[in-house]
Design a protein around this motif. Structure first.
Motif, mmCIF file in Angstrom:
data_model
loop_
_atom_site.group_PDB
_atom_site.id
_atom_site.type_symbol
_atom_site.label_atom_id
_atom_site.label_comp_id
_atom_site.label_asym_id
_atom_site.label_seq_id
_atom_site.Cartn_x
_atom_site.Cartn_y
_atom_site.Cartn_z
ATOM 1 N N TYR B 160 46.629 34.821 36.869
ATOM 2 C CA TYR B 160 47.788 35.729 36.850
ATOM 3 C C TYR B 160 47.385 37.069 36.246
ATOM 4 O O TYR B 160 47.773 38.128 36.738
ATOM 5 N N THR B 161 46.585 37.015 35.167
ATOM 6 C CA THR B 161 46.157 38.247 34.504
ATOM 7 C C THR B 161 45.146 39.006 35.353
ATOM 8 O O THR B 161 45.203 40.225 35.467
ATOM 9 N N ALA B 162 44.214 38.245 35.966
ATOM 10 C CA ALA B 162 43.089 38.902 36.629
ATOM 11 C C ALA B 162 43.332 39.157 38.112
ATOM 12 O O ALA B 162 42.699 40.022 38.701
ATOM 13 N N SER B 165 43.865 42.621 39.636
ATOM 14 C CA SER B 165 42.669 43.419 39.375
ATOM 15 C C SER B 165 41.559 43.032 40.343
ATOM 16 O O SER B 165 40.886 43.896 40.901
ATOM 17 N N ILE B 166 41.406 41.709 40.563
ATOM 18 C CA ILE B 166 40.379 41.253 41.501
ATOM 19 C C ILE B 166 40.700 41.759 42.904
ATOM 20 O O ILE B 166 39.819 42.230 43.623
ATOM 21 N N ALA B 168 42.281 44.453 43.761
ATOM 22 C CA ALA B 168 41.954 45.881 43.852
ATOM 23 C C ALA B 168 40.450 46.069 43.949
ATOM 24 O O ALA B 168 39.949 46.916 44.691
ATOM 25 N N TRP B 169 39.714 45.231 43.208
ATOM 26 C CA TRP B 169 38.261 45.350 43.167
ATOM 27 C C TRP B 169 37.645 44.997 44.524
ATOM 28 O O TRP B 169 36.680 45.626 44.960
ATOM 29 N N ASN B 172 37.702 47.906 46.566
ATOM 30 C CA ASN B 172 37.268 49.100 45.857
ATOM 31 C C ASN B 172 38.437 50.024 45.525
ATOM 32 O O ASN B 172 38.313 51.241 45.522
ATOM 33 N N ASN B 173 39.589 49.422 45.285
ATOM 34 C CA ASN B 173 40.818 50.142 44.923
ATOM 35 C C ASN B 173 41.326 51.086 46.000
ATOM 36 O O ASN B 173 42.131 51.968 45.737
#
Lengths: 355, 363
Positions: B160-162, B165-166, B168-169, B172-173
């Motif tokens: 849930y936290t990551a 972010s993953i 988006a990564w 490459n956002n």
């Protein structure tokens, strides 16, 4: 981190015996404190950059004062065997309500503090009642609490704004210099290290909570209920009341934390404190509070918050400064500590069984 | 689906009453909402056949909206029911996992270029890659829960936290946009068919899970593990494996929901896509009368529950509640629901009704 853990288990018979003789709380606390110091010393040695300046450390405290308070409440609930994920939402709601009160209604700071405490207590009391007396899973109750608080935040005011109330701004910009610590900047002027008011409140909260858990009957009840509800009941402890109190205190701390957060950022916004509940849980876990209850320490939580923010600082200062690395680092750290906890506890269980 | 499930379990005889009870709550809630809408504004039920910008026939109306937008939720409810039953906890990372699955699909389709002229890979390949990735993340959650014995909600807190972010990564956002109209079929309409495609996908998922539950021992094993893990182990089951399996199946559901979500907009917004859907999915399971502490489950009730949630959402939108304030209203519903279904409250009401009966008899 995993290395030190392995060392504990396999090498150095004297040391391992000592570690095995520790209570669960102390063992996990030791791991956390060691990890934090290793990390900070590592950062000072390898990165140098800002980590040598005392102010870098105090900046960590300044920006995490609210989180320390929230995490203390979270630890208390987790020690009692529950969880409270509404703290982030309550923080957002408190900051928004205080901002609206201070700005639109031209209120005084004292009134804002009262509002913050009232909101926190109301959430704590309601959720505590649901969890303790109606026997509903704490996760579901506080999940609903989180969504309610976040939704209400946007009902109160849907757009972010800064607060210009004079008394509040004066309080916000108050800096307390730390005697004897400081650094000389590029122009050769001595700049003393400072902390904000929030840090003093946070440290006070940690001390009070530590004393409460260590030396009072109520504090020991929290551990007893979290460790084994059934035997706590047989010992004549009022389990329901204890659970209720844990949520009530957590709510109160969420209110205080919300005000300190507001004091730090100085604005009301629906996106305030996004993910703060997850940070608080992660800090508590890193600080050695067991999810299963009965084990934990607010001093560990304090170091947990510092560890979490230090690793973020390290990650961003070695060049991974894109936004997503923050989330991934936090999650990786949380994952690591969860697994370490799980492994340490199962190893200890096996040892205890064979002895 | 609901009928077939009912018919199947009612053959089990003694379970009949229980099943009836379980489906009763969500159906009653659905009827309540329908009656409320009927009184407030009968136009809620109007369905019109129009033509979209491409000149294809499409059905529109609030009812179609509910069925269309409820598809992802219904698909997720299938996986969430299994996870709840097997592990006695819920997966709170599904929203983040949908972001990952969607991001993977776009990454494979675009091949690193944010605005590709043509698709760089067939859609089916992209979908299969997303399935594998989502199932791996599901397995990660499952291993933490089953083998490291971490509470499911905390274990899934990591993802849930990551997750976002993953996601988006992975890209490459960047925010890739697919211009190929074929990709939009999955979340929109296939030319010539006026019913939204997500409905077909949801029905397909329901049929698959109904067949799986009917043909295999999945239902029996999952319930056995959920009711008593150690006794299921003594009976020769592998409880850890079954828990991981439940999370992997949820991963598959997440991939399907992710495909629909990204197809709807032909793009992705990492922080917004499938936001708060975990709350809705858990709510659907709870509304379906399934115990959140694991054990027995009723898939049909969960799926009806998902549509009740969507109906509630649509109704609230219709009455001008802003999307940011929506969670507050839903939270009130959740609280009411859990309070009513709480054992202590039920006992209390039972006592009152008994007392009333007694006093009548005495009189």
């Amino acid at each position: 981190m995993a290395k030190t853990d392995k060392n504990n288990a396999s090498t150095g018979k004297g040391l391992s015996a000592k570690l095995m003789g520790m209570t669960d709380t102390n063992l996990l606390l030791t791991i956390t404190v060691i990890v934090f110091f290793l990390m900070y010393i590592g950062a000072v040695v390898f990165l140098r950059a800002g980590f040598l300046k005392p102010q870098t450390f105090f900046l960590l405290l300044n920006s995490n004062a609210a989180l320390i308070i929230l995490a203390c409440g979270m630890s208390l609930v987790m020690i009692t065997g529950g969880i409270d994920i509404s703290v982030g939402g309550v923080t957002a709601l408190v900051s928004m309500c205080c901002a609206v009160y201070l700005d639109y209604k031209d209120g005084n700071v004292f009134g804002a503090v009262l509002i913050a405490l009232a909101i926190g207590l109301a959430f704590g009391a309601f959720q505590g009642f649901m969890v303790a007396y109606l026997d509903i899973q704490p996760f579901i109750v506080t999940l609903a609490g989180m969504f309610f608080a976040k939704g209400m935040t946007t009902v109160v005011n849907s757009s972010p704004f800064n607060v210009a109330n004079e008394a509040f701004v004066a309080l916000k910009t108050t800096r307390i210099n730390v005697p004897g610590l400081g650094s000389v900047n590029k122009k050769g002027i001595y700049v003393p290290a400072y902390v904000e008011i929030g840090v003093l409140v946070a440290i006070l909260v940690v001390i009070v909570m530590f004393a409460l858990l260590r030396w009072t009957k109520m504090g020991r009840n929290f551990y007893a209920v979290g460790g084994n509800k059934q035997s706590a009941l047989m010992l004549g402890i009022n389990v329901k009341k204890t659970k209720f109190l844990s949520h009530l205190i957590c709510g109160l701390l969420a209110g205080i934390g919300g005000f300190i957060y507001f004091l730090h950022v100085g604005s009301g916004s629906p996106s305030n404190a996004a993910g703060a509940e997850m940070d608080a849980i992660a800090s508590s876990i890193i600080g050695g509070t067991m999810l299963t209850g009965g084990v934990g320490n607010v001093v560990g939580t304090f170091f947990g918050v510092l560890s979490l923010s230090t690793i973020q600082n390290i990650v961003s200062s070695i060049g991974f400064d894109e936004a997503w690395w923050t989330g991934i680092t936090k999650a990786a750290m949380l994952c690591l500590f969860l697994v370490v906890q799980s492994v340490v506890m199962s190893v200890r269980k096996k040892r205890n069984a064979t002895n | 689906m609901a009928n077939s499930e009912n018919a199947k379990t009612s053959s089990a005889g003694s379970l009949k009453n229980l099943v009836r009870n379980q489906c009763f709550i969500p159906v009653a809630a659905l009827l309540l909402l329908a009656v409320f809408n009927l009184i407030a504004d009968p136009s809620f039920f109007r369905i019109t056949l129009g033509y979209n910008s491409a000149g294809n026939p499409v059905l529109s109306g609030f009812i179609i909206d509910i069925i269309n937008n409820g598809s992802e939720l219904a698909i997720l409810a299938i996986g969430m029911t299994l996870v709840t039953a097997a592990s006695g906890g819920q997966d709170i990372s599904v929203g983040a996992a949908i972001a990952i699955a969607g991001s993977v699909i776009l990454r494979v389709l675009c091949g690193g270029n944010a605005r590709p002229e043509t698709l760089q890979a067939p859609i089916i390949v992209a979908f299969l890659v997303a399935c594998v990735v989502a199932m791996l993340f599901g397995a990660f959650n499952g291993v933490l829960v089953a083998y490291f014995k971490i509470q499911p909600m905390i274990a899934t807190l990591i993802l849930y936290t990551a997750g976002r972010s993953i996601a988006a990564w992975i890209n490459n956002n960047e925010l890739p946009v697919i211009s190929d109209p074929r990709f939009a079929y999955f979340g929109g309409f296939i030319p010539g068919i006026p019913i939204p495609t997500p409905c077909f996908i949801a029905v397909a998922c329901m049929v698959v899970i109904a067949i799986v539950l009917k043909v295999t021992n999945l239902r029996l094993y999952t319930q056995a593990v959920g009711i008593n893990q150690s006794s299921s182990k003594l009976n020769g089951l592998n409880p850890e494996l079954i828990k991981v399996l439940a999370f992997v199946i949820l991963g598959l559901c997440v991939a399907v929901a992710g495909l629909i979500k990204v197809s709807r907009v032909s793009s992705i917004n990492y922080s917004v896509i499938a936001k708060d859907i975990e709350m809705d999915a858990i709510l659907a399971v709870a509304l379906g009368g399934n115990a959140l502490s694991g054990g027995k489950f009723n898939m049909a009730a969960s799926i009806i529950g998902a549509f009740v949630i969507q109906c509630l959402t649509t109704t609230l939108y219709k009455f001008g509640v802003s999307s940011t304030a929506l969670p507050a209203y839903k939270a009130v519903v959740v609280i009411l629901l859990v309070v009513v279904s709480a054992p202590t409250v039920r006992e209390y009401f039972d006592k009152i009704t008994k007392k009333m009966k007694l006093s009548k008899e005495v009189a």
